[in-house]
Design a protein around this motif. Structure first.
Motif, PDB file in Angstrom:
ATOM      1  N   THR A  12       4.070 -11.853  -0.796  1.00 43.89           N
ATOM      2  CA  THR A  12       3.139 -12.980  -0.794  1.00 43.89           C
ATOM      3  C   THR A  12       3.928 -14.285  -0.924  1.00 43.89           C
ATOM      4  OG1 THR A  12       1.617 -11.508  -1.934  1.00 43.89           O
ATOM      5  CG2 THR A  12       1.034 -13.815  -1.885  1.00 43.89           C
ATOM      6  N   ASN A  41       3.414 -12.323   3.914  1.00 43.86           N
ATOM      7  CA  ASN A  41       2.207 -11.577   4.284  1.00 43.86           C
ATOM      8  C   ASN A  41       1.036 -12.518   4.491  1.00 43.86           C
ATOM      9  OD1 ASN A  41       3.076  -9.155   1.731  1.00 43.86           O
ATOM     10  ND2 ASN A  41       3.659  -9.152   3.875  1.00 43.86           N
ATOM     11  N   HIS A  42       0.187 -12.130   5.423  1.00 45.25           N
ATOM     12  CA  HIS A  42      -1.080 -12.844   5.624  1.00 45.25           C
ATOM     13  C   HIS A  42      -2.056 -12.367   4.541  1.00 45.25           C
ATOM     14  CE1 HIS A  42      -4.436 -14.443   8.143  1.00 45.25           C
ATOM     15  NE2 HIS A  42      -5.100 -13.566   7.424  1.00 45.25           N
ATOM     16  N   ILE A  43      -2.643 -13.296   3.844  1.00 47.57           N
ATOM     17  CA  ILE A  43      -3.608 -12.929   2.796  1.00 47.57           C
ATOM     18  C   ILE A  43      -4.960 -13.510   3.184  1.00 47.57           C
ATOM     19  CG2 ILE A  43      -4.113 -13.070   0.313  1.00 47.57           C
ATOM     20  CD1 ILE A  43      -1.451 -11.750   0.851  1.00 47.57           C
ATOM     21  N   SER A  54      -1.202 -20.510   3.566  1.00 41.43           N
ATOM     22  CA  SER A  54      -0.151 -19.824   4.328  1.00 41.43           C
ATOM     23  C   SER A  54       0.933 -20.809   4.724  1.00 41.43           C
ATOM     24  CB  SER A  54      -0.730 -19.212   5.604  1.00 41.43           C
ATOM     25  OG  SER A  54      -1.593 -18.172   5.282  1.00 41.43           O
ATOM     26  N   GLU A  77       3.429 -11.883  10.661  1.00 43.57           N
ATOM     27  CA  GLU A  77       2.182 -11.513   9.978  1.00 43.57           C
ATOM     28  C   GLU A  77       1.295 -12.730   9.739  1.00 43.57           C
ATOM     29  OE1 GLU A  77       2.623  -8.920   6.605  1.00 43.57           O
ATOM     30  OE2 GLU A  77       3.570  -7.357   7.812  1.00 43.57           O
ATOM     31  N   THR A  82      -5.681 -11.543  10.897  1.00 45.55           N
ATOM     32  CA  THR A  82      -6.049 -10.526   9.913  1.00 45.55           C
ATOM     33  C   THR A  82      -4.790 -10.022   9.221  1.00 45.55           C
ATOM     34  OG1 THR A  82      -5.886  -8.934  11.696  1.00 45.55           O
ATOM     35  CG2 THR A  82      -8.094  -9.696  11.139  1.00 45.55           C
ATOM     36  N   PRO A  83      -4.924  -9.473   8.010  1.00 41.30           N
ATOM     37  CA  PRO A  83      -3.746  -8.917   7.331  1.00 41.30           C
ATOM     38  C   PRO A  83      -3.173  -7.755   8.147  1.00 41.30           C
ATOM     39  CG  PRO A  83      -5.629  -9.052   5.840  1.00 41.30           C
ATOM     40  CD  PRO A  83      -6.138  -9.351   7.210  1.00 41.30           C
TER      41      PRO A  83
END
Ligand code: ATP
Length: 223
Positions: A12, A41-43, A54, A77, A82-83
């Protein structure tokens, strides 16, 4: 003929800190990794975390990579809506780099939690796992992880160069007792984060007023 392995560190990174960077530097040195890719990471926006956008997490990861030789940022990502599952990202990376062994870097906490990951048993079909020690997380393995180690652990660096995937390396890194949660609590309390994260990242946090009491939660405690 394979090229030297690369490291991939997903996270993250809210914010990136020395608990991410030191183990990655040590893995690069110990294993002769050609590079380390930092993979934010995509959250999903509805999740309580991350505290920063992001764009802000990416900006901080870029600043950290810029001052580390051999570190690069992989934005794949974050570019998706989307995650992503780690397994899908590894499959994609393996397609992009068919002649390069992939070493997926993670802390001991992540190894212990691996059975909750999507298609976790397939991860080793696409990458090696390189696991860093992390204070507070003892190598007290649940049965599925003990089994995985019995089958896949290696103590030979050469295995990580000669095979594209399928081995687990337990690193002997300097333990660093720091988490992003603890760092956010420290910042929210108005304390000085110097030496816990790269100076340019600390400057960015200050300039943008991130993790201040009004933004984060001062109720979080510990590192
Ligand atoms: P948070 O406190 O917000 O959950 P975090 O500090 O654990 O964050 P992440 O971005 O979730 O950081 O972690 C990304 C990866 O880095 C994970 O594989 C995690 O195990 C590893 N990691 C984070 N901190 C450390 C540390 N102090 N020592 C070793 N590995 C770490």
């Amino acid at each position: 003929m394979l090229t030297p392995p690369i490291g991939i560190l997903g996270g993250t990174f809210d914010p990136i800190h020395i608990g991410h960077l030191r183990p990655a530097i040590e893995a690069r040195e110990a294993l002769g990794l050609a590079e380390v890719r930092l993979l934010p990471n995509h959250i999903p926006p509805h999740r309580a975390n991350p505290f920063c956008s992001s764009e802000q997490r990416l900006a901080m990861v870029r600043l950290a990579a810029a001052e580390n030789p051999g570190f690069v940022v992989d934005e794949r990502e974050l570019k998706r809506d989307t995650p992503s599952w780690t397994i899908d990202t590894l499959i994609e990376l393996q397609r992009d780099l068919p002649d390069t062994p992939l070493c997926f870097l993670m802390g001991m906490d992540s190894l212990l939690g691996l059975p909750s990951w999507h298609r976790w048993r397939e991860l080793l079909d696409h990458a090696h796992l390189v696991v860093s020690t992390r204070p507070g997380w003892q190598p007290d393995y649940p049965a599925p992880i003990a089994e995985l180690l019995a089958r896949h652990q290696t103590r030979e660096v050469a295995d990580l160069h000669r095979l594209r995937h399928g081995r687990i390396w337990l690193a002997d890194n300097l333990p660093i007792e720091l988490s992003a949660t603890g760092l956010r609590a420290l910042l929210a309390a108005g304390r000085d984060p110097r030496y816990l994260l790269p100076a340019p990242v600390a400057d960015y946090i200050r300039q943008h007023g991130l993790y201040q009491p009004s933004v984060g939660s001062s109720a979080e405690e510990g590192f």
